[in-house]
Design a protein around this motif. Structure first.
Motif, PDB file in Angstrom:
ATOM      1  N   GLY A 156       0.823  -1.196   0.000  1.00 25.72           N
ATOM      2  CA  GLY A 156       0.000   0.000   0.000  1.00 25.72           C
ATOM      3  C   GLY A 156       0.860   1.249   0.000  1.00 25.72           C
ATOM      4  N   THR A 167      -2.327   5.269  11.423  1.00 19.78           N
ATOM      5  CA  THR A 167      -2.181   6.718  11.456  1.00 19.78           C
ATOM      6  C   THR A 167      -1.340   7.052  12.672  1.00 19.78           C
ATOM      7  N   ASN A 188      -4.247   2.060  14.818  1.00 24.06           N
ATOM      8  CA  ASN A 188      -4.069   0.984  13.859  1.00 24.06           C
ATOM      9  C   ASN A 188      -5.419   0.327  13.591  1.00 24.06           C
ATOM     10  N   LYS A 221      -4.432  -0.026   8.239  1.00 27.95           N
ATOM     11  CA  LYS A 221      -4.003   1.366   8.075  1.00 27.95           C
ATOM     12  C   LYS A 221      -3.599   1.945   9.424  1.00 27.95           C
ATOM     13  N   THR A 278      -7.434  -4.732   4.954  1.00 31.76           N
ATOM     14  CA  THR A 278      -6.628  -3.533   4.777  1.00 31.76           C
ATOM     15  C   THR A 278      -6.270  -3.010   6.156  1.00 31.76           C
ATOM     16  N   ASN A 280       2.472   4.778   1.762  1.00 35.21           N
ATOM     17  CA  ASN A 280       3.024   5.197   3.047  1.00 35.21           C
ATOM     18  C   ASN A 280       3.569   6.612   2.909  1.00 35.21           C
ATOM     19  N   GLN A 327       1.133   8.074   7.704  1.00 33.72           N
ATOM     20  CA  GLN A 327       0.244   6.921   7.546  1.00 33.72           C
ATOM     21  C   GLN A 327       0.991   5.776   6.862  1.00 33.72           C
ATOM     22  N   ASN A 328       0.664   4.569   7.298  1.00 29.15           N
ATOM     23  CA  ASN A 328       1.225   3.343   6.752  1.00 29.15           C
ATOM     24  C   ASN A 328       0.062   2.415   6.409  1.00 29.15           C
ATOM     25  N   GLN A 329       0.022   1.918   5.174  1.00 30.13           N
ATOM     26  CA  GLN A 329      -1.100   1.079   4.738  1.00 30.13           C
ATOM     27  C   GLN A 329      -0.572  -0.220   4.148  1.00 30.13           C
ATOM     28  N   ASP A 381      -2.286  -3.833   2.378  1.00 29.49           N
ATOM     29  CA  ASP A 381      -3.404  -4.672   1.944  1.00 29.49           C
ATOM     30  C   ASP A 381      -2.995  -6.140   2.006  1.00 29.49           C
TER      31      ASP A 381
END
Length: 998
Positions: free
Chosen positions: A369, A442, A466, A440, A438, A371, A392-394, A396
């Motif tokens: 994802g 923050t 999270n 995510k 997913t 970042n 943010q770190n995402q 999937d």
């Protein structure tokens, strides 16, 4: 150019750095004006030394600087060129006569990083991008971490790395201060290509209170950035499939093949282009990268009957933007995407003829994802600095195949198939689960540094939210899993229904779904005082206060733990006062958060709906050339049973210990480092780690007051400690209040085969210790050669590895088999990540101006082998245990139940014996040699590099994992595949890379 190293005769404020930068400290004339300037970006910072001549520049971006000192308008000493490295301090004294004699014998060139940071109490290894270009290191962050002493590869099918005896699910990974660790089960992290990073720091112990949420290690990385000089370049990396050595097929004793690997092949081509430079000179800079990847590996299944051709769309982009707003304020942005889409086409395959058949399935998976992190750094005053970060770190994780949509799972008992065998396959898939997730994160944090004389105060706040969006269900039309059983008319089935006339079998159609949004909030405050007690002795005292709040699908707190006080105390003694010899040590406590998988699996809105039908025959279908059978459903029998989950979140008071304690680890380190001369240094470090507590699921089936009638169920708790949970307090069968159970004595009911209650017992507490001695020798790069050697002797003991079980391939973090009942975790011994001996060697030698050779060697002794049994004298459940059945273990000859299945001997008649942890020897030693030869051609404004690397040059394919199931069911027979090799070193492969910078 010479770097003056050492502390002056007056106490210099200790030199700590944030997690994205470094610092410069030192001593000069009292009240002198000290200035550092980056020639490449124009960033200039000026401070005034205090009355004792001490000065400090915190939060400096990694890079090279020019340091000058003026007093009353006159230059003090000569200007110094200073290199700032990630997470470290560079100590530079200017115009100080106090230690001129001591420094006369030390001359560290600008090409070699400072070897000893006498102000730091951490155990860390720094690896720069330039160093990695000279070494044969696989292009992954994990491979960089493995260069550090005490870090080993996990030996399970799910991989990972272990720091200091910890499991692979206890580490943390950062890029430019952004936490990119997988918080779902903590088994991975978001990652960028090598060319995106400027420098790595691998922290293996003693790290400061600004880092938390880990009981393993930390990998901290910083990305590249632009300068006043416009530059661009490209790197092309090729790994042709025919440059890969074939993996070996593996055969049973009877000659049958159980692993087919020789036909697997991987190939890779990566083209990386980048550009960097000024947007506004001395003010605003950019770095941008794009990497196109061509990857089409193919692999067979273990039996060699299918082959899967993969095609991945995993192109990468990343950027950094840096703005020198003023000389006292900077703003930086880091962003990248590691999003990947993979399509796997599955075909039938004939191993003997190499014939590929028709396509049988298509598997689609999405991972990764986007970042990003935005950081503001500010010198508020001469003594007070601040850094703010938001990002943010995402990640999937979605997988679905063609068969998942069109095929249900069908399973029949032996008794059923004896009378209703369709003569074709049951269903057309063995995969039971479709999932989409997913994750995510923050994150925001604030870090401050305040110099007060000989004290440096560091304090801050760190907050993460999270969130996992999760959905999981069974495959096939209607999302049903079909189980088939033999019966007879008039019989009562599990839901209380009665089988009507005309049916001799029934079908259980089960729907099992979990879906929802599951947040976890982690936050922490920290404060730390770094006190230069004497000119040569630094005391570091800090404390971190963590809190974790895991919420269920309806937003209620599921597991909430606060006031996790983590004290850390360290010291560093500059023995000679010239930074050539250091004794250091620290004591610290580190807490581990609860992974989000626990929220989902234990506190989700579970729908477990079981509907029963009469069996009305078979529906024969065909898909992709496969003919298979699906049951026809007759009349519904009895009501729908949703007692195990009706789609809503249940009463969590009976599922979670009200007063749960966190998982934490205490650590003690004592170390020594010495600078032998301007390039050589050596050191030794002793480490002791002890893990306290576990958070895991336990089946509490009895209470002290109500005995076996006090069943509560599966509870997330601390095994072996007091558990407070909602239950039946007066033994009337109805939960009515909280009760406390000392699970070291009570909680698990024992019954005989007739269901008679025999009493109860409790759990042993989890144990894990790590003791190690590390020796290290280092020769810094001097344009001719470099060398690093480390040897680690370690002992990793206990009865619990951690939140995962690598020896049984169980990676559901925090939901292990360790504490399912008290008989599971009785064995104490050497744990899966125990490697008694570990030797690492790496280095580069310049054959000439243009040619270099490099090598990286890793030697490890093997881990322990355990023989797992099934069940115990009071439980026939099929999970791993440290008991094996040796008599009256199987079925009673000639006796069958109503389903036609054999009747087992009563549990109290079985005879078991202990099968202790690590009782069956060890895995073999492994040896890995990676080597490279590089041609380097410098030219005006740039450099060309051609590098040929052979990984696992000697093509070692030694065993790293074996089948540890001594018994797979309760029978007198042992498993024929026990100790059979199932995991191996990756075969040799060759990589050619070409890079050019302009």
């Amino acid at each position: 150019m010479a770097l003056g190293l050492g502390l002056a005769s007056l106490a210099v404020p200790t030199a700590f750095a944030g997690n994205t930068d470094g610092s410069v400290v030192g001593h000069t004339q009292a009240n002198a004006v000290v200035t550092v300037t980056s020639p490449s970006t124009g960033l200039t910072r000026t401070i005034t030394a205090d009355g004792n001549g001490n000065y400090r520049f915190p939060f400096l971006p990694v890079g090279d600087y020019l340091l000058t000192v003026n007093s009353n308008g006159n230059a003090v000493g000569q200007s110094r060129h200073v290199t700032v490295t990630l997470g470290n301090a560079t100590t530079v004294d200017v115009g100080s006569n106090a230690n001129a004699t001591e420094l006369s014998s030390i001359n560290v060139t600008s090409n070699a990083l400072p070897v000893i940071d006498v102000t730091s109490t951490e155990s860390a290894t720094n690896i720069s991008r330039e160093t990695l270009t000279r070494l044969p290191v696989e292009q992954s962050v994990a491979s960089v971490a493995l260069l550090a002493p005490g870090v080993v590869k996990g030996n399970a099918g799910f991989g990972g790395i272990s720091f200091g005896g910890s499991s692979i699910a206890e580490n943390a990974f950062y890029v430019n201060g952004l936490n990119v660790t997988d918080f779902y089960n903590r088994n991975g992290f978001s990652e960028a290509p090598f060319d995106f990073y400027q420098e790595f720091q691998v922290k293996t112990g003693g790290y400061s209170v600004e880092f938390g949420r880990t009981t393993g290690g930390v990998v901290n990385a910083v990305a590249r950035s632009g300068t006043n000089e416009f530059k661009f370049g490209t790197t092309i990396t090729m790994e042709p499939g025919n440059w890969h050595s074939a993996a070996k097929d593996r055969y049973n004793a009877d000659g049958s093949r159980y692993i087919t690997a020789s036909r697997d092949q991987d190939s890779l081509v990566k083209t990386n282009v980048w550009a960097a430079g000024p947007i506004i000179k001395d003010k605003l800079f950019f770095f941008a990268m794009y990497e196109a990847r061509g990857s089409e590996p193919h692999n067979t299944d273990n039996l060699g009957k299918t082959i899967t051709y993969n095609n991945a769309d995993n192109n990468f982009w990343g950027t950094t933007i840096n703005w020198n707003v003023t000389d006292s304020n900077t703003l930086s942005l880091m962003a990248f995407s590691d999003k990947t889409k993979n399509v796997g086409d599955v075909y039938g395959y004939d191993y003997d003829t190499h014939t590929v058949g028709p396509r049988s399935n298509i598997i689609n998976s999405d991972t990764g994802g986007r970042n990003w992190a935005l950081t503001w750094s500010s010198y508020l005053t001469n003594d007070l600095s601040m850094k703010l970060m938001y990002g943010q770190n995402q990640r999937d994780a979605n997988t679905q195949s063609q068969l998942d949509v069109q095929c249900n799972v069908v399973a029949g008992t032996t008794g059923f198939l004896n009378i209703h065998d369709p003569g074709v396959a049951l269903g057309c898939t063995n995969s039971s689960t479709v999932y989409a997730r997913t994750d995510k994160r923050t994150q925001y944090r604030a870090d401050f540094e305040w110099t007060l004389g000989s004290n440096l105060l560091r304090f801050g706040y760190d907050h993460e939210k999270n969130v996992s969006d999760y959905a999981r269900h069974y495959t096939g039309p209607g999302e049903y899993y079909y189980n088939l059983y033999a019966t007879s008319p008039g019989s009562t089935i599990p839901n209380g229904g009665v089988v009507p006339p005309g049916y001799d079998a029934y079908v259980r159609a089960r729907r099992y779904e979990i879906a929802g949004t599951f947040p976890t909030i982690n936050s922490a405050f920290y404060v730390e005082d770094n006190w230069s007690i004497t000119p040569n002795f630094v005391l570091n005292a800090g404390i971190r206060n963590d809190s974790f709040n895991n919420e269920d699908a309806s937003g209620r707190s599921y597991i909430k733990i606060s006031k996790q006080i983590a004290p850390r105390l360290g010291f560093s003694w500059d023995v000679k006062g010239d930074a050539s010899m250091k004794v250091f040590g620290n004591l610290g406590r580190y807490y581990l958060p609860v992974a989000n998988v626990i929220n989902i699996k234990q506190a989700g809105g579970l729908l477990d709906e079981r509907t029963y039908y009469g069996f009305a025959g078979w529906d024969i279908q065909t898909l992709n050339g496969l003919t298979y059978a699906v049951p026809k459903l007759g009349a519904q029998i009895g009501p729908v049973d949703d007692s195990q989950g009706n789609g809503t979140v249940g009463d969590l008071r009976s599922e979670v210990d009200k007063n749960m304690d966190p998982v934490y680890q205490d650590e003690a380190i004592l170390g020594f480092q010495q600078l032998i001369n301007n390039n050589w240094s050596w050191g030794v470090r002793g480490i002791y780690r002890r893990l306290h507590n576990a958070i895991d699921d336990m089946e509490i089936s009895a209470t002290p007051k109500c005995g076996g009638d006090g069943y509560i169920g599966w509870v997330m708790a601390n095994p072996g400690k007091k558990v407070t949970v909602w239950g039946d307090t007066n033994c009337d069968g109805t939960p009515d209040g909280y009760l406390t159970i000392d699970t070291s004595k009570y909680g698990w009911a024992m019954y005989d085969s007739d269901g008679n209650y025999l009493g109860q017992r409790g759990w042993v507490k989890p144990k894990r210790t790590y003791e190690a001695i590390e020796l290290q020798l280092d020769k810094a790069w001097d344009d001719k050669w470099s060398f690093n050697a480390s040897y680690t002797a370690a002992w990793n003991r206990g009865n619990a590895e951690g939140p995962v079980n690598s020896d049984t391939d169980f990676d559901d973090t925090g939901r292990t088999e360790n504490f399912d009942d008290p008989y599971v975790n009785l064995s104490n011994g050497f744990l899966p990540n125990d490697r008694r001996h570990q030797l690492k060697l790496r280095g580069t030698y310049a054959l000439s101006k243009n040619w270099q050779v490099g090598a990286n060697v890793e030697v490890n002794s093997g881990g322990p082998i355990t023989g797992y049994g099934v069940g115990n004298p009071y439980d026939a459940t099929n999970y791993h245990s440290y008991f094996i059945c040796v008599d009256k273990c199987g079925s009673i000859p000639g006796q069958f139940d109503t389903n036609g299945d054999p009747v087992q001997y009563p549990s109290e008649d079985r005879v078991y014996k202990s099968s202790p942890r690590g009782n069956y020897g060890r895995l073999p030693w492994t040896y890995t040699l990676d080597a490279n030869i590089t041609y380097v051609l410098p030219y005006d404004g740039g450099k060309m590099r051609v590098k040929l690397t052979a990984f696992n040059l000697l093509n070692q394919q030694r065993t790293v994992q074996v089948d540890q199931d001594l018994q797979t069911d309760i029978s007198p027979q042992t498993n024929s595949t026990f100790r059979q090799p199932i995991g191996f070193q990756a075969p040799r492969y060759v990589q050619l890379s070409f890079s050019a910078d302009f």
